[in-house]
Design an enzyme around this catalytic site. Structure first.
Site, PDB file in Angstrom:
ATOM      1  N   SER A  23       0.838  -1.214   0.000  1.00  0.00           N
ATOM      2  CA  SER A  23       0.000   0.000   0.000  1.00  0.00           C
ATOM      3  C   SER A  23       0.870   1.261   0.000  1.00  0.00           C
ATOM      4  O   SER A  23       0.610   2.217  -0.731  1.00  0.00           O
ATOM      5  CB  SER A  23      -0.886   0.021   1.248  1.00  0.00           C
ATOM      6  OG  SER A  23      -1.821  -1.013   1.191  1.00  0.00           O
ATOM      7  N   ASP A 314      -7.323  -7.507   4.709  1.00  0.00           N
ATOM      8  CA  ASP A 314      -6.398  -8.356   3.949  1.00  0.00           C
ATOM      9  C   ASP A 314      -5.908  -9.565   4.749  1.00  0.00           C
ATOM     10  O   ASP A 314      -5.329 -10.496   4.185  1.00  0.00           O
ATOM     11  CB  ASP A 314      -5.198  -7.530   3.466  1.00  0.00           C
ATOM     12  CG  ASP A 314      -5.614  -6.512   2.403  1.00  0.00           C
ATOM     13  OD1 ASP A 314      -6.672  -6.713   1.771  1.00  0.00           O
ATOM     14  OD2 ASP A 314      -4.892  -5.519   2.222  1.00  0.00           O
TER      15      ASP A 314
HETATM   16  C1  S3P Z   1      -5.784  -1.111   0.047  1.00  0.00           C
HETATM   17  C2  S3P Z   1      -7.043  -1.029   0.587  1.00  0.00           C
HETATM   18  C3  S3P Z   1      -7.902  -2.203   0.788  1.00  0.00           C
HETATM   19  C4  S3P Z   1      -7.080  -3.493   0.747  1.00  0.00           C
HETATM   20  C5  S3P Z   1      -6.136  -3.534  -0.426  1.00  0.00           C
HETATM   21  C6  S3P Z   1      -5.168  -2.381  -0.349  1.00  0.00           C
HETATM   22  C7  S3P Z   1      -5.024   0.140  -0.140  1.00  0.00           C
HETATM   23  O1  S3P Z   1      -8.867  -2.259  -0.238  1.00  0.00           O
HETATM   24  O2  S3P Z   1      -7.934  -4.607   0.725  1.00  0.00           O
HETATM   25  O3  S3P Z   1      -5.427  -4.747  -0.443  1.00  0.00           O
HETATM   26  O4  S3P Z   1      -3.799   0.066  -0.392  1.00  0.00           O
HETATM   27  O5  S3P Z   1      -5.620   1.206  -0.002  1.00  0.00           O
HETATM   28  P1  S3P Z   1     -10.278  -1.450  -0.152  1.00  0.00           P
HETATM   29  O6  S3P Z   1      -9.987  -0.007  -0.250  1.00  0.00           O
HETATM   30  O7  S3P Z   1     -11.071  -1.948  -1.320  1.00  0.00           O
HETATM   31  O8  S3P Z   1     -10.884  -1.851   1.159  1.00  0.00           O
END
Ligand code: S3P
Length: 433
Positions: A23, A314
């Site tokens: 992220s 996650d």
């Molecule tokens: C993420 C947000 C999450 C997560 C993804 C990474 C991010 O998704 O599940 O693996 O880096 O902002 P969502 O925003 O759909 O909840």
């Protein structure tokens, strides 16, 4: 790589420094492209997803050099992106596609962004809607899915409450807010990961956070930075899982990102009996980073619902796969979002665990995985449906099964953790074929 056979047994022993957080890597790269000067990022994620972001930035005219974990981004300023001659391909990466949509909404040119089959099935309305409210013209496939054609331009500031908590949607709106005609506000009912807010501040943007409200002021002068990405706790979760599955295991993780919006899973694991210590903790580039030590301990099991779902989204596949190794099992509710990830994760983890002999009940919003009183996992043949986190969660469960498990399509782990099998092999001292 194709399929992998996981033999059960062994124990985890050793120390690991993890690849950079996925992220945070996406965000440093995107903001670096919009900053003035060359941003130098070290420990950039090895995940294929983060390299999809770099490739999209190249197509937008940004010079990117990438050598193992060292990435240099020659930022061109807020108005320096160029109209892409080719479609941008986010491949399997939902973060790339949703967050870049926010940036593209503010550009005075047309662009098209698509992804692989899995990504084209995933919902985009959640990001298309606020960006249209801001004034971007977006054409999407039926049901507002990718590919998206975005005609960006002058944007209006909005005050937005995403119907479903999502850090990707919040980030897309904040990135678009960089180009708006006033301050853009996002309200959250659950605090989702705040790496965008922290990173934007590091680069010089004016971002305010008060309670569940985030506000970004437009047209900041973003200045290139030298940044080090902390290790990925969501990736570490699979190594932590193996430590909890295999008796007599102990593991030390160095340089792990421990941002409170990401680290709830450690609190949950401690609450069900895991032995976790954080011997060192420091602030770096706005993020919290530390070492984490884990020892095998019997797990009680427990329930996950409500705000915990967004906080540990996650980690849920790995937590579900720990169910057969707990006394009372693991039960998850309010997790509709898990069904629209890289796969329908409720179904794929339930089917995988059942194929290995677990007792699993599936609900519309989650699942219940029975604990060890209903019998041990046998092992079997499983299909992760091309989903990296499902493949890794099932591989960890397989280490605690009675017989071998064959994981089909195991190369999909590269989407987030290409070194998964080799790291496990080294720590477990066991052979993986
Ligand atoms: C993420 C947000 C999450 C997560 C993804 C990474 C991010 O998704 O599940 O693996 O880096 O902002 P969502 O925003 O759909 O909840």
């Amino acid at each position: 790589m194709g399929k992998r056979t996981i033999a059960p047994g062994g124990r985890i022993e050793g120390e690991v420094t993890l690849p950079g957080d996925k992220s945070i890597s996406h965000r440093y790269a995107i903001i670096g492209a919009l900053a003035e000067g060359t941003t130098e990022i070290s420990n950039y994620a090895s995940a294929a997803d983060c390299h999809s972001t770099l490739e999209c930035l190249r197509r937008l005219g940004i010079e990117v050099q990438s050598n193992k974990g060292d990435v240099r981004i020659a930022g061109r300023g807020l108005d320096g992106l160029k109209e892409p001659r080719k479609t941008l391909d986010a491949e399997n990466s939902g973060s790339t596609r949703r967050m870049l949509a926010g940036v593209l909404a503010g550009q005075p040119f047309n662009s098209k962004i698509t992804g692989d089959d899995s990504l084209r099935r995933r919902p985009m309305r959640r990001v298309v809607e606020p960006l249209r409210q801001m004034g971007a013209e977006i054409e999407a496939s039926e049901g507002d899915r990718a590919p998206l054609e975005i005609r960006g331009g002058k944007l209006h500031a909005i005050d937005y409450t995403p119907p479903t908590p999502s850090a990707q949607v919040k980030s897309a709106v904040l990135f678009a807010g960089l180009y708006a005609d006033g301050a853009t506000t996002v309200h959250e009912s659950v605090a989702t990961r705040d790496h965008t807010e922290l990173a934007l501040r590091e680069f010089g943007a004016h971002v305010e956070t008060i309670g569940g409200t985030v506000r970004i002021h437009p047209r900041p002068k973003l200045i290139a930075r030298k940044l080090d990405v902390p290790g990925d706790l969501s990736t570490a979760m699979f190594l932590i899982g193996a430590t909890l599955v295999l008796p007599e295991s102990s593991l030390m993780l160095h340089n792990v990102g421990l941002n409170p919006t990401r680290a709830r899973v450690l609190d949950f694991l401690s609450s069900i009996g895991a032995s976790i210590r954080i011997p060192s903790l420091q602030a770096r580039d706005g993020e919290l980073v530390g070492d984490v030590s884990i020892r095998h301990a019997p797990l009680e099991g427990g329930a996950i619902s409500g705000t915990q779902v967004a906080e540990m989204i996650d980690e849920l596949p790995m937590l579900a796969a720990l169910g057969p190794f707990t006394k009372k099992g693991i039960e998850i509710h309010d997790a509709h979002e898990l069904r629209v990830k890289e796969s329908d994760r409720v179904r794929t983890i339930a089917e995988g665990l059942r194929a290995m002999g677990a007792r699993v009940e599936e609900f519309p919003d989650g699942l219940r995985v029975e604990g060890h009183s209903t019998g041990k996992l046998r092992g079997g043949k499983v299909d992760p449906a091309g989903d990296h986190r499902i493949a890794m969660a099932l591989a960890v469960a397989a280490m605690g099964a009675e017989e071998n498990t064959v994981i089909g399509d195991a190369e999909c782990v590269g989407v987030s953790f290409p070194e998964f099998f080799s790291t496990m092999e080294r720590l477990r001292g066991a052979e993986v074929k």
